[in-house]
Design a protein around this motif. Structure first.
Motif: not given
Length: 597
Positions: A365-380
């Motif tokens: 639960a403490d990693h919710g704020g990390y999701i956007k950046r990892v999605h961005a990284a995977i797209k890149a």
């Protein structure tokens, strides 16, 4: 002679019939050749009084047909009424189509269940697509606690569900064995090493791991090295102690997971990205730089509060905002070491390089704020070719009779996973961790999960399976040749006169059974194994209710001594129930007992 393929399950069969009708209407009406029929669904109506199934066909095809949804629904309904499987068709609201099937459709599906046995509900929806499910990935700094437990069970059940749905699944654990936390582990273990040599170490200093679980590590180091480590400076002993501590912690973690019957296919080391002559993190940064996705710059001060990785300096940044993130992200710390995010980008690129295009990460639960950046990284790093679904697993509140459970002495500040499994068993832990949606907080009451009542879902479902086998044992007085072995019994009962199952309660149970393949597919696509747990509880509830009804109404009992044919038909229904319960419990990693005392 080639083996005849299994017929589609009932919902898929009806969907195919709706597709055929819509295809015929398209040909008659000259609809566009690229009309997409895949948008059509056939599902149970929200209100069972509306029929057995409902379809949105008219709603989603009206534009292609250049017709009002209601008018198109009337045309579709007219053709469906000619289908011998369908008893009645009604058009409701703006164009929903409700279908009621003939009773023979449900008894026919029961025969399919009996023929397919343990394979009933297996799906090809995954089309053997490779999926990487990464779960647990707890830091190797101590034993697993009850919070890790939920993510471990969720990830493992999701992997089994995807396999059952036809996906090619790899179960993976990412070992965070690089960075500051493992150096803290090493310093903590070094204290225990000194203690094992007879030194009084006093209280564990603030910032180090205080639990007793590191005492065996200290003892192992003392046995292996004697007092030689004490003569070394920290830069020399630290990697020695760190490697030994990580190895022992990972063995303990694997033992904790084994207690829950969880086994990963891959344990991937973060340090392997940095060591061994190939610095994958540096390579990944260079790759992103070549695409224009890494630059040197300054971040603006955060709006509305501090950001954990903000530094007011020129630094190496990933252009995350180009891929949907709120802010660009640092890749190097001020001391020149990589940020955790930089390693994470390289790790996910490694998954892609290993051939995975479908990624699932299970996080706390403490990693919710990390999701956007990892999605961005995977797209890149994958040029948009890979997809990532992050499943957040919420907190577990551990209770005993409604009161919070005190912390473990061994761990120092939490209750260990092993303590919970040892007290209530792996079946109770696994089922109850899945009997709530993953993103909702879970109250786990150690006393409640040991109750033998309807209020304890895992007992109630397992008891349903055991009750079915009890019925088979008792039935041999009426049908002496009833086989004991499951597959043989199912084959024997496939020839039962199931058309005699005409009571509304019996047909309701058959309807519930027929939902299983569709539930599996929907749960697999949504990555939601809790749907299987909910379904099993509902199925067990209907089964128990029908058994209870037979106590009050003797003609509805499963075994009727002077009516072997109706007994065989009802035993066929019971076989369907136990087969589906066993199948669903296997997906969840829970045993299906044949007896309960």
């Amino acid at each position: 002679m080639a083996e005849k393929p299994s017929p589609p399950h009932l919902f898929a069969d009806v969907l195919a019939r709706v597709h055929a009708v819509c295809g015929a209407l398209a040909a008659e009406g000259g609809w566009p050749p690229n009309t997409d029929l895949s948008r059509i669904v056939v599902e149970p109506p929200r209100d069972s009084s509306h029929g057995d199934m409902a379809t949105n066909a008219a709603m989603v095809l009206a534009k292609d047909a250049k017709a009002k949804p209601r008018d198109l629904a009337d045309k579709i309904a007219e053709k469906l009424r000619r289908d011998e499987m369908i008893a009645s068709v009604d058009v409701a609201g703006p164009g929903f189509i409700n279908l009621t099937l003939q009773p023979s459709a449900w008894t026919g599906e029961l025969r399919t269940m009996l023929r397919e046995g343990a394979g009933y509900g297996n799906s090809t929806i995954g089309a053997s697509e490779r999926v990487n499910v990464e779960y647990v990935s707890a830091n190797p700094t101590g034993p697993m606690h009850v919070g890790h437990c939920r993510g471990a069970v969720f990830g493992d059940a999701l992997a089994s569900l995807l396999q059952f749905g036809g996906f090619d699944v790899t179960r993976e654990y990412y070992i965070n064995d690089a960075g500051a936390q493992v150096d803290v582990l090493a310093r903590s273990a070094y204290l225990r090493y000194r203690e094992a040599l007879g030194e009084d170490i006093g209280n564990i200093p603030e910032g180090l791991y205080p639990g007793d679980y590191l005492k065996p590590v200290g003892e192992a180091l003392a046995k292996e090295h004697g007092d030689t480590l004490k003569a070394m400076r920290e830069g020399v002993w630290l990697p020695i102690v760190r490697d030994r501590a990580i190895a022992m912690m990972m063995e303990e973690i694997k033992g904790d997971l084994a207690a829950l019957h969880i086994k990963h296919d891959v344990f991937f080391s973060e340090r392997s990205l940095l060591e061994g002559g190939n610095n994958r993190v540096s390579e990944t940064i260079d790759y992103l730089r070549s695409k224009g996705d890494v630059y040197e710059g300054r971040l603006p001060p955060p709006k509305g509060g501090p950001v954990e990785d903000y530094e007011d300096r020129e630094q190496t940044l990933f252009r995350a905002t180009a891929y949907g993130d709120d802010v660009d992200r640092p890749l190097l710390k001020s001391d020149g070491s990589y940020t955790y995010f930089a390693s994470d980008i390289a790790y996910h690129k490694n998954k892609f390089d290993r051939g995975f295009r479908n990624l699932v990460d299970v996080w706390g639960a403490d990693h919710g704020g990390y999701i956007k950046r990892v999605h961005a990284a995977i797209k890149a790093v994958t040029s948009g070719e890979a997809t990532l679904d992050v499943k957040i697993v919420q907190l577990v509140r551990l209770l005993r009779n409604g009161e919070p459970v005190k912390m473990s002495k061994r761990s120092g500040d939490f209750v260990t996973l092993r303590e919970v499994v040892d007290e209530v068993g792996s079946d109770a832990v696994r089922f109850m961790m899945l009997f709530r949606k993953n993103d909702a907080v879970l109250d786990f009451d150690l006393a409640k999960v040991l109750e033998q009542s309807k209020d304890n879902p895992v007992f109630y479902v397992q008891y349903g399976h055991a009750r079915g086998h009890s019925i088979f044992r008792n039935a041999r007085e009426v049908i002496p040749d009833l086989p004991e072995e499951t597959a043989a019994r199912a084959a024997y009962l496939a020839g039962a006169p199931v058309e005699k199952l005409v009571d509304p309660a019996e047909l309701d149970l058959l309807r519930r059974l027929a939902l299983y393949p569709r539930t599996v597919e929907a749960a697999a696509v949504a990555h939601e194994p809790h749907r299987i747990a909910f379904y099993l509880y509902d199925l067990a509830s209907e089964f128990h209710a029908l058994w209870t009804k037979g106590r009050d109404l003797p003609h509805l009992r499963f075994i009727i001594n002077d009516h072997a044919e109706i007994t065989r038909a009802r035993l066929a229904m019971v076989q369907g129930v136990v087969s589906v319960l066993a199948s669903g419990l296997a997906i969840l990693g829970v045993h299906a007992p044949t007896e309960m005392r």
